[in-house]
Design a protein around this motif. Structure first.
Motif, PDB file in Angstrom:
ATOM      1  N   GLN A  55       0.658  -1.244  -0.095  1.00  0.00           N
ATOM      2  CA  GLN A  55      -0.132  -0.095   0.017  1.00  0.00           C
ATOM      3  C   GLN A  55       0.760   1.226  -0.054  1.00  0.00           C
ATOM      4  O   GLN A  55       0.678   2.259  -0.827  1.00  0.00           O
ATOM      5  CB  GLN A  55      -0.821   0.102   1.213  1.00  0.00           C
ATOM      6  CG  GLN A  55      -2.146  -0.970   1.210  1.00  0.00           C
ATOM      7  CD  GLN A  55      -1.409  -2.487   1.903  1.00  0.00           C
ATOM      8  OE1 GLN A  55      -0.228  -2.586   2.028  1.00  0.00           O
ATOM      9  NE2 GLN A  55      -2.465  -3.050   2.395  1.00  0.00           N
TER      10      GLN A  55
ATOM     11  N   THR B 101       2.475   1.791  -3.394  1.00  0.00           N
ATOM     12  CA  THR B 101       1.547   2.146  -4.317  1.00  0.00           C
ATOM     13  C   THR B 101       1.356   3.648  -4.389  1.00  0.00           C
ATOM     14  O   THR B 101       1.373   4.124  -5.262  1.00  0.00           O
ATOM     15  CB  THR B 101       0.239   1.223  -4.272  1.00  0.00           C
ATOM     16  OG1 THR B 101       0.658  -0.148  -4.395  1.00  0.00           O
ATOM     17  CG2 THR B 101      -0.496   1.778  -5.419  1.00  0.00           C
ATOM     18  N   VAL B 102       1.169   4.045  -3.100  1.00  0.00           N
ATOM     19  CA  VAL B 102       0.880   5.457  -2.925  1.00  0.00           C
ATOM     20  C   VAL B 102       2.064   6.384  -3.256  1.00  0.00           C
ATOM     21  O   VAL B 102       1.928   7.521  -4.127  1.00  0.00           O
ATOM     22  CB  VAL B 102       0.407   5.744  -1.273  1.00  0.00           C
ATOM     23  CG1 VAL B 102       0.253   7.357  -1.290  1.00  0.00           C
ATOM     24  CG2 VAL B 102      -0.663   5.009  -1.052  1.00  0.00           C
TER      25      VAL B 102
END
Length: 384
Positions: free
Chosen positions: A61, A64-65
């Motif tokens: 996560q 990805t950000v």
């Protein structure tokens, strides 16, 4: 040096942000400088660095950000690269490949603001090469960590096996010690009790002396059994020499002295008093130089040989020959009349214990029947 690694880690992640700080400082006062854009980019980079500690809990996560942030923020490239390398180190292809493709596309998109396709192509090639290198590097680190974890696990398994083997060896020593002590005493008791049962010509005084001998041997059996069980509690059979024995002495009094070669005279006197016929030929030279452990093994070998003679050839003459000197080894030979027929209950178990004890002492043992007599030969090492 863990702090140094952490410092270098965050320094690399902050490199683009520091570069923008230099650009901002150098552009202050210049006309046309887009300070607001620089500050926004720097803020995105600072947020990206702040997210890095969360990458262990939410690895893909966070990666990805930060990869998405690299599409509009140059300063976010540092944290994004670190997060992607961390993801490649700890996770599988199904997470690494999608995040890597997103990162590559975002880096390429970030150049479209310039309206120059050649710059976009250069960024695409360079970023693709860097991402491939990061993936290989991350997988390499993952492999190193897995190998290290496997090595540590193997060491722990090996240590557990060694501990278990040591426990088994210690139990074997204790069982052997109990057999040597109790078999000797019980065979003496059987001989003395047999004399009372079958001899009807004993005077009251002789009967009393035999009964006292039985009482004394019974008491001695209990004393020696307590000593062996105390050794079991201390977990050491080395007498007073080992640290465990010292601990046991501190807890429950001093450990009883273990028999050595010097105690053989008392052993021969004891079995003769019980009625066993024993001839001794002792030619040991320099017995004061014999290691206590070797002397202890020699004592137990002679003791067990006498016990076997009482069990399998009661009433026969036993001849014990002991010789040796430093550098030549300690030689023990015990012979008695060969027992007719097959051995009785427990037959040959004593020989098995003798062979095991001799092997632990680093010596060798043989036994056979010669001219109607059972002969046991043992040799123990005795360095000069």
């Amino acid at each position: 040096m863990e702090w140094l690694g952490v410092a270098l880690f965050y320094l690399f992640a902050s490199a683009p942000l520091l570069l923008l700080v230099l650009v901002l400082v150098s552009s202050v006062g210049e006309r046309g400088a887009d300070v607001g854009m620089l500050l926004t980019d720097m803020a995105a980079g600072a947020v990206g660095i702040a997210l890095l500690p969360l990458r262990r809990r939410w690895p893909w996560q966070v990666a990805t950000v930060l990869a998405a942030a690299s599409a509009f923020s140059f300063a976010a490239n540092g944290p994004a690269i670190v997060a992607f390398a961390s993801l490649a180190t700890h996770r599988r292809w199904r997470q690494v490949v999608p995040v890597g493709l997103l990162f590559w596309v975002c880096v390429a998109i970030s150049t479209r603001w310039k309206d120059d396709w050649r710059l976009t192509a250069v960024y695409a090639v360079v970023s693709g090469t860097i991402l491939a290198g990061l993936t290989v590097f991350g997988l390499y680190l993952r492999g190193r960590r897995e190998l290290e974890a496997e090595r540590r696990a193997a060491e722990l398994r090996g240590q557990a096996q060694r501990v278990e083997q040591a426990k088994l060896a210690e139990r074997l020593k204790i069982a052997q010690e109990m057999h040597d002590v109790l078999a000797h005493r019980i065979s003496l008791l059987a001989m003395l009790a047999g004399g009372l049962a079958y001899r009807k010509d004993l005077t009251p005084e002789q009967t009393r002396e035999t009964a006292l001998a039985i009482q004394e041997n019974t008491h001695q059996s209990l004393t020696e059994l307590r000593a062996v069980l105390g050794t079991l509690r201390r977990g050491d059979l080395a007498g007073q020499d080992g640290p465990a024995a010292q601990d046991g002495a501190a807890e429950g009094g001093p450990a009883p002295p273990q028999p050595t070669l010097a105690h053989l005279g008392a052993l021969f006197a004891e079995v003769r008093a019980a009625g066993q016929q024993v001839e001794v030929d002792d030619t040991v030279t320099g017995r004061e130089l014999l290691p206590a452990q070797t002397g202890r093994h020699a004592y137990r070998i002679v003791q067990e040989a006498l016990t076997n003679a009482r069990k399998h050839a009661p009433g026969s003459l036993v001849r014990a020959e002991i010789g040796g000197r430093p550098g030549d080894g300690l030689r023990i030979r015990v012979s008695n009349a060969a027992a007719p027929g097959r051995p009785g209950p427990g037959g040959r178990l004593g020989l098995v214990g003798l062979a095991e004890r001799t092997r632990m002492a680093g010596g060798r043992i043989t036994h056979d029947v010669r001219d109607g007599r059972f002969v046991l030969d043992a040799t123990l090492p005795w360095e000069a």
